[in-house]
Design a protein around this motif. Sequence first.
Motif, PDB file in Angstrom:
ATOM      1  N   THR A  10      -3.839   3.294   7.252  1.00  0.00           N
ATOM      2  CA  THR A  10      -4.111   2.006   7.554  1.00  0.00           C
ATOM      3  C   THR A  10      -3.854   1.858   8.974  1.00  0.00           C
ATOM      4  OG1 THR A  10      -3.388   1.064   5.322  1.00  0.00           O
ATOM      5  CG2 THR A  10      -3.400  -0.560   7.222  1.00  0.00           C
ATOM      6  N   GLY A  62      -8.406  -0.491   6.815  1.00  0.00           N
ATOM      7  CA  GLY A  62      -8.171   0.691   5.987  1.00  0.00           C
ATOM      8  C   GLY A  62      -9.196   1.640   6.156  1.00  0.00           C
ATOM      9  N   LEU A  63      -8.959   2.739   6.661  1.00  0.00           N
ATOM     10  CA  LEU A  63      -9.658   4.138   7.042  1.00  0.00           C
ATOM     11  C   LEU A  63      -9.318   5.364   6.371  1.00  0.00           C
ATOM     12  CD1 LEU A  63      -9.412   3.452  10.899  1.00  0.00           C
ATOM     13  CD2 LEU A  63     -11.246   2.634   9.714  1.00  0.00           C
ATOM     14  N   THR A  64     -10.441   6.161   6.437  1.00  0.00           N
ATOM     15  CA  THR A  64     -10.160   7.463   5.681  1.00  0.00           C
ATOM     16  C   THR A  64     -10.722   8.497   6.774  1.00  0.00           C
ATOM     17  OG1 THR A  64     -10.746   6.651   3.413  1.00  0.00           O
ATOM     18  CG2 THR A  64     -10.886   9.113   3.750  1.00  0.00           C
ATOM     19  N   ARG A  87     -12.890   1.650   5.085  1.00  0.00           N
ATOM     20  CA  ARG A  87     -12.835   1.337   3.415  1.00  0.00           C
ATOM     21  C   ARG A  87     -13.309  -0.017   3.497  1.00  0.00           C
ATOM     22  NH1 ARG A  87      -8.519   4.416   3.912  1.00  0.00           N
ATOM     23  NH2 ARG A  87      -6.860   2.766   3.180  1.00  0.00           N
ATOM     24  N   LYS A 129      -4.556  -0.371  -4.551  1.00  0.00           N
ATOM     25  CA  LYS A 129      -5.259  -1.389  -3.954  1.00  0.00           C
ATOM     26  C   LYS A 129      -4.602  -2.602  -3.283  1.00  0.00           C
ATOM     27  CE  LYS A 129     -10.013  -1.588  -5.081  1.00  0.00           C
ATOM     28  NZ  LYS A 129     -10.288  -0.321  -4.304  1.00  0.00           N
ATOM     29  N   ASP A 153     -19.597  -1.680   6.600  1.00  0.00           N
ATOM     30  CA  ASP A 153     -19.669  -0.370   7.011  1.00  0.00           C
ATOM     31  C   ASP A 153     -20.279  -0.351   8.386  1.00  0.00           C
ATOM     32  OD1 ASP A 153     -22.209  -1.023   6.311  1.00  0.00           O
ATOM     33  OD2 ASP A 153     -22.501   0.403   4.922  1.00  0.00           O
ATOM     34  N   THR A 162     -13.470   9.086  11.301  1.00  0.00           N
ATOM     35  CA  THR A 162     -13.046   8.309   9.854  1.00  0.00           C
ATOM     36  C   THR A 162     -14.230   7.533   9.324  1.00  0.00           C
ATOM     37  OG1 THR A 162     -12.597   6.413  11.278  1.00  0.00           O
ATOM     38  CG2 THR A 162     -10.706   7.916  10.854  1.00  0.00           C
ATOM     39  N   ASP A 189     -11.820  11.947   7.133  1.00  0.00           N
ATOM     40  CA  ASP A 189     -12.640  12.681   6.144  1.00  0.00           C
ATOM     41  C   ASP A 189     -12.840  14.127   6.873  1.00  0.00           C
ATOM     42  OD1 ASP A 189     -14.417  11.946   7.935  1.00  0.00           O
ATOM     43  OD2 ASP A 189     -16.005  11.712   6.243  1.00  0.00           O
ATOM     44  N   ASP A 196      -6.047   8.940   3.534  1.00  0.00           N
ATOM     45  CA  ASP A 196      -6.509   7.554   3.628  1.00  0.00           C
ATOM     46  C   ASP A 196      -5.356   6.947   4.562  1.00  0.00           C
ATOM     47  OD1 ASP A 196      -8.617   7.811   2.083  1.00  0.00           O
ATOM     48  OD2 ASP A 196      -7.995   6.647   0.647  1.00  0.00           O
ATOM     49  N   ASN A 210       0.937  -1.175  -0.018  1.00  0.00           N
ATOM     50  CA  ASN A 210       0.176  -0.025  -0.041  1.00  0.00           C
ATOM     51  C   ASN A 210       0.868   1.167   0.053  1.00  0.00           C
ATOM     52  OD1 ASN A 210      -2.268   1.880   0.357  1.00  0.00           O
ATOM     53  ND2 ASN A 210      -3.293   0.370   1.819  1.00  0.00           N
TER      54      ASN A 210
END
Length: 305
Positions: free
Chosen positions: A153, A62-64, A113, A225, A117, A110, A66, A151, A30
């Motif tokens: 991890t 995997g987190l965003t 991803r 990815k 969900d 966050t 935002d 993004d 990644n």
Amino acid sequence: MMKSFALATVLALSASLSSAASPKLMLRQNNPDDLMIFNCVDMPEVCTNMCWGAYCRSIGTGLTYDKPDASEKRRRRRAAGCLVSGGNRCSTRKGYDAGYQCDEYPFASTVGRGASDERVNRCVPAGQNSRQGGTINSFYQSAYCGGGPCDFTASFGNPGAAGVSYCNAYATPEDCDVDDDNQVVGPGGTQDPTEDETADDGTDETDPGEEEPTTEDKKLRKIKKRSKTFVGRYRTAVGTVIDVPGGAYIGQRAFYVEPVNATLWAEPAAALMGVQEMVDNLVVKETKVVEEIETWNAPAPAPAV
Ligand SMILES: *[C@@H]1O[C@H](CO)[C@@H](O)[C@H](O)[C@H]1NC(C)=O
């Protein structure tokens, strides 16, 4: 005034990939900067919650970030099941001992991803929640995240530390089947919490991302990815053992935090520190992956029923 501002940021993408890295692994890698390492020794209950969500509920790592506003974070806390009818699930009002906070995964700052969900929660000692908050906010302000959005991890350092459950879920998937009353899957949704669903006793606003970072850089980093099934266990140059879904390569860099004043970091009063105070007591450091310990080629453990 012991806490001098000491948020050191680390930079410079080391382009040199070790020759020890296999080409296959490098394809799977990644963004090399994106590992946010939590030291499970410092926050066993918090790691337990993160790993349960990430591995046992298929939320993934995997987190965003935002940069949601306060209202959105409250909606996410409700969706995670922290804000429930009668007040915060982990508050004294709901029968918890004082000193517990409701820890959500993914963090309210966050969105995940991963495959699921869902948002989950666990009541954890407040000091551990604060340490997690300091770690997260330091990372948000680091050179990698640049104040966000970004993004990243989540990575669980020392997953076998005392008091940590589920973080070895790839090695021992059956761990996910353990009955655990403290692990709760939230109701989801995007509704605002009602008055009845808040405790208003200081236990509601416990999210690490409460204070917005000040750094200007808003560049969203592009992430490649990962393979959905490959997981590796590695050792970093500072001796921390981490599992990295998707794999890492020897030489890959990773971020972690270290307290400036370790006494302050470790003492129970850490729970009373504000987020910025906590961040000020942390230095973001860079390390790199130096050894591959074990790998698995398997999907994430099936969600517990
Ligand atoms: C570190 O924190 C402890 C606990 O708050 C405090 O007593 C001590 O003076 C601090 N040390 C330094 C060097 O600031």
